[in-house]
Design a protein around this motif. Sequence first.
Motif, mmCIF file in Angstrom:
data_model
loop_
_atom_site.group_PDB
_atom_site.id
_atom_site.type_symbol
_atom_site.label_atom_id
_atom_site.label_comp_id
_atom_site.label_asym_id
_atom_site.label_seq_id
_atom_site.Cartn_x
_atom_site.Cartn_y
_atom_site.Cartn_z
ATOM 1 N N GLY A 20 0.811 -1.210 0.000
ATOM 2 C CA GLY A 20 0.000 0.000 0.000
ATOM 3 C C GLY A 20 0.846 1.262 0.000
ATOM 4 N N ALA A 21 1.939 1.262 0.756
ATOM 5 C CA ALA A 21 2.837 2.424 0.773
ATOM 6 C C ALA A 21 3.445 2.654 -0.606
ATOM 7 C CB ALA A 21 3.928 2.224 1.817
ATOM 8 N N ALA A 22 3.835 1.574 -1.251
ATOM 9 C CA ALA A 22 4.376 1.710 -2.607
ATOM 10 C C ALA A 22 3.312 2.249 -3.567
ATOM 11 C CB ALA A 22 4.901 0.362 -3.093
ATOM 12 N N LEU A 23 2.073 1.794 -3.419
ATOM 13 C CA LEU A 23 0.999 2.286 -4.281
ATOM 14 C C LEU A 23 0.684 3.757 -4.024
ATOM 15 C CD1 LEU A 23 -1.470 -0.743 -4.261
ATOM 16 C CD2 LEU A 23 0.001 0.016 -6.124
ATOM 17 N N ILE A 24 0.775 4.185 -2.777
ATOM 18 C CA ILE A 24 0.543 5.594 -2.455
ATOM 19 C C ILE A 24 1.614 6.462 -3.117
ATOM 20 C CG2 ILE A 24 0.594 7.279 -0.568
ATOM 21 C CD1 ILE A 24 -0.765 5.097 1.176
ATOM 22 N N VAL A 25 2.861 6.041 -3.013
ATOM 23 C CA VAL A 25 3.948 6.798 -3.637
ATOM 24 C C VAL A 25 3.808 6.793 -5.156
ATOM 25 C CG1 VAL A 25 6.453 6.846 -3.991
ATOM 26 C CG2 VAL A 25 5.517 6.474 -1.704
ATOM 27 N N LEU A 26 3.466 5.640 -5.729
ATOM 28 C CA LEU A 26 3.298 5.564 -7.190
ATOM 29 C C LEU A 26 2.128 6.416 -7.668
ATOM 30 C CD1 LEU A 26 4.040 1.810 -7.962
ATOM 31 C CD2 LEU A 26 5.431 3.802 -8.524
ATOM 32 N N SER A 27 1.075 6.511 -6.887
ATOM 33 C CA SER A 27 -0.055 7.362 -7.287
ATOM 34 C C SER A 27 0.352 8.825 -7.308
ATOM 35 C CB SER A 27 -1.249 7.138 -6.368
ATOM 36 O OG SER A 27 -0.997 7.635 -5.074
ATOM 37 N N LEU A 28 1.183 9.226 -6.358
ATOM 38 C CA LEU A 28 1.660 10.609 -6.344
ATOM 39 C C LEU A 28 2.610 10.867 -7.519
ATOM 40 C CD1 LEU A 28 1.527 13.285 -4.832
ATOM 41 C CD2 LEU A 28 3.537 12.551 -3.540
ATOM 42 N N VAL A 29 3.464 9.915 -7.817
ATOM 43 C CA VAL A 29 4.362 10.058 -8.973
ATOM 44 C C VAL A 29 3.553 10.154 -10.260
ATOM 45 C CG1 VAL A 29 6.115 8.849 -10.339
ATOM 46 C CG2 VAL A 29 6.343 8.985 -7.862
ATOM 47 N N ALA A 30 2.504 9.353 -10.381
ATOM 48 C CA ALA A 30 1.654 9.417 -11.579
ATOM 49 C C ALA A 30 0.976 10.779 -11.680
ATOM 50 C CB ALA A 30 0.611 8.308 -11.537
ATOM 51 N N ALA A 31 0.549 11.328 -10.558
ATOM 52 C CA ALA A 31 -0.076 12.655 -10.565
ATOM 53 C C ALA A 31 0.929 13.719 -10.999
ATOM 54 C CB ALA A 31 -0.637 12.976 -9.185
ATOM 55 N N PHE A 32 2.159 13.620 -10.516
ATOM 56 C CA PHE A 32 3.196 14.566 -10.937
ATOM 57 C C PHE A 32 3.481 14.436 -12.433
ATOM 58 C CE2 PHE A 32 4.321 15.095 -6.445
ATOM 59 C CZ PHE A 32 4.614 16.445 -6.413
ATOM 60 N N MET A 33 3.480 13.222 -12.935
ATOM 61 C CA MET A 33 3.739 13.021 -14.365
ATOM 62 C C MET A 33 2.619 13.611 -15.218
ATOM 63 S SD MET A 33 5.394 9.198 -14.307
ATOM 64 C CE MET A 33 5.616 9.108 -16.066
ATOM 65 N N VAL A 34 1.368 13.446 -14.787
ATOM 66 C CA VAL A 34 0.235 13.996 -15.540
ATOM 67 C C VAL A 34 0.287 15.519 -15.535
ATOM 68 C CG1 VAL A 34 -2.277 14.240 -15.529
ATOM 69 C CG2 VAL A 34 -1.254 11.992 -15.241
ATOM 70 N N ALA A 35 0.544 16.107 -14.380
ATOM 71 C CA ALA A 35 0.610 17.567 -14.305
ATOM 72 C C ALA A 35 1.815 18.097 -15.090
ATOM 73 C CB ALA A 35 0.697 18.016 -12.852
ATOM 74 N N SER A 36 2.907 17.386 -15.073
ATOM 75 C CA SER A 36 4.081 17.814 -15.816
ATOM 76 C C SER A 36 3.871 17.705 -17.329
ATOM 77 C CB SER A 36 5.274 16.955 -15.403
ATOM 78 O OG SER A 36 6.410 17.289 -16.137
ATOM 79 N N ALA A 37 3.100 16.728 -17.749
ATOM 80 C CA ALA A 37 2.834 16.568 -19.171
ATOM 81 C C ALA A 37 1.951 17.690 -19.725
ATOM 82 C CB ALA A 37 2.156 15.219 -19.436
ATOM 83 N N ALA A 38 1.267 18.413 -18.856
ATOM 84 C CA ALA A 38 0.380 19.481 -19.296
ATOM 85 C C ALA A 38 1.136 20.754 -19.646
ATOM 86 C CB ALA A 38 -0.641 19.780 -18.209
ATOM 87 N N VAL A 39 2.354 20.877 -19.161
ATOM 88 C CA VAL A 39 3.155 22.086 -19.406
ATOM 89 C C VAL A 39 4.237 21.748 -20.431
ATOM 90 C CG1 VAL A 39 4.581 23.867 -18.349
ATOM 91 C CG2 VAL A 39 2.724 22.828 -17.044
ATOM 92 N N PRO A 40 4.184 22.361 -21.619
ATOM 93 C CA PRO A 40 5.194 22.033 -22.637
ATOM 94 C C PRO A 40 6.576 22.515 -22.199
ATOM 95 C CG PRO A 40 3.721 23.769 -23.405
ATOM 96 C CD PRO A 40 3.212 23.322 -22.086
ATOM 97 N N GLY A 41 7.552 21.691 -22.445
ATOM 98 C CA GLY A 41 8.930 22.021 -22.131
ATOM 99 C C GLY A 41 9.315 21.730 -20.691
ATOM 100 N N SER A 42 8.406 21.225 -19.879
ATOM 101 C CA SER A 42 8.760 20.919 -18.488
ATOM 102 C C SER A 42 9.298 19.509 -18.393
ATOM 103 C CB SER A 42 7.540 21.068 -17.588
ATOM 104 O OG SER A 42 6.589 20.084 -17.892
ATOM 105 N N THR A 43 10.135 19.310 -17.389
ATOM 106 C CA THR A 43 10.682 17.969 -17.140
ATOM 107 C C THR A 43 10.336 17.574 -15.722
ATOM 108 O OG1 THR A 43 12.798 18.883 -16.432
ATOM 109 C CG2 THR A 43 12.585 18.259 -18.744
ATOM 110 N N LEU A 44 10.217 16.321 -15.506
ATOM 111 C CA LEU A 44 9.849 15.824 -14.170
ATOM 112 C C LEU A 44 11.018 15.716 -13.298
ATOM 113 C CD1 LEU A 44 7.599 14.829 -12.344
ATOM 114 C CD2 LEU A 44 8.033 12.543 -13.185
#
Length: 150
Positions: free
Chosen positions: A126-150
């Motif tokens: 569950g802890a790993a899934l919580i961290v992975l869900s946050l990483v996925a959220a960061f990746m989605v938000a980062s993909a919305a801004v052109p030229g940004s890197t994670l």
Amino acid sequence: MTTPEPDQPAPAWTAAAPPPYPGGPAYTPSPEGAAPAKPPVKVLDLVITIVLLVADAVLATLASFMGIFLVMASDSCGARDCNVDLITLGWLMGMILPWVMLVATVVVAIVLMVKRRLAFWVPLVGAALIVLSLVAAFMVASAAVPGSTL
């Protein structure tokens, strides 16, 4: 007067009564056919699981708090053409998904503890899934801004 004759055992050729059948009036199950007893409660596993579930709740709180700040991905959108809907999706994922993972972890852990099976590994996953869900959220938000890197 005659003396009574001593009771004599029944002759070997006499047929014995049939054995009782399941559901019959005189049936008592044998130990081999009895339902297995529940395994004993594993106290150490129970304590470790509960402590790890509390740690998962703290982790979900911190992850959700970090997800709040994903809205700041839109700070550079005045100079760039950003996908605001994708930023909003990433922000909501960062806020909600850690709690969804926590609830799923708690439910699975409780089911395993009721069945008296090892459950200490569930909060770790569950802890790993919580961290992975946050990483996925960061990746989605980062993909919305052109030229940004994670």
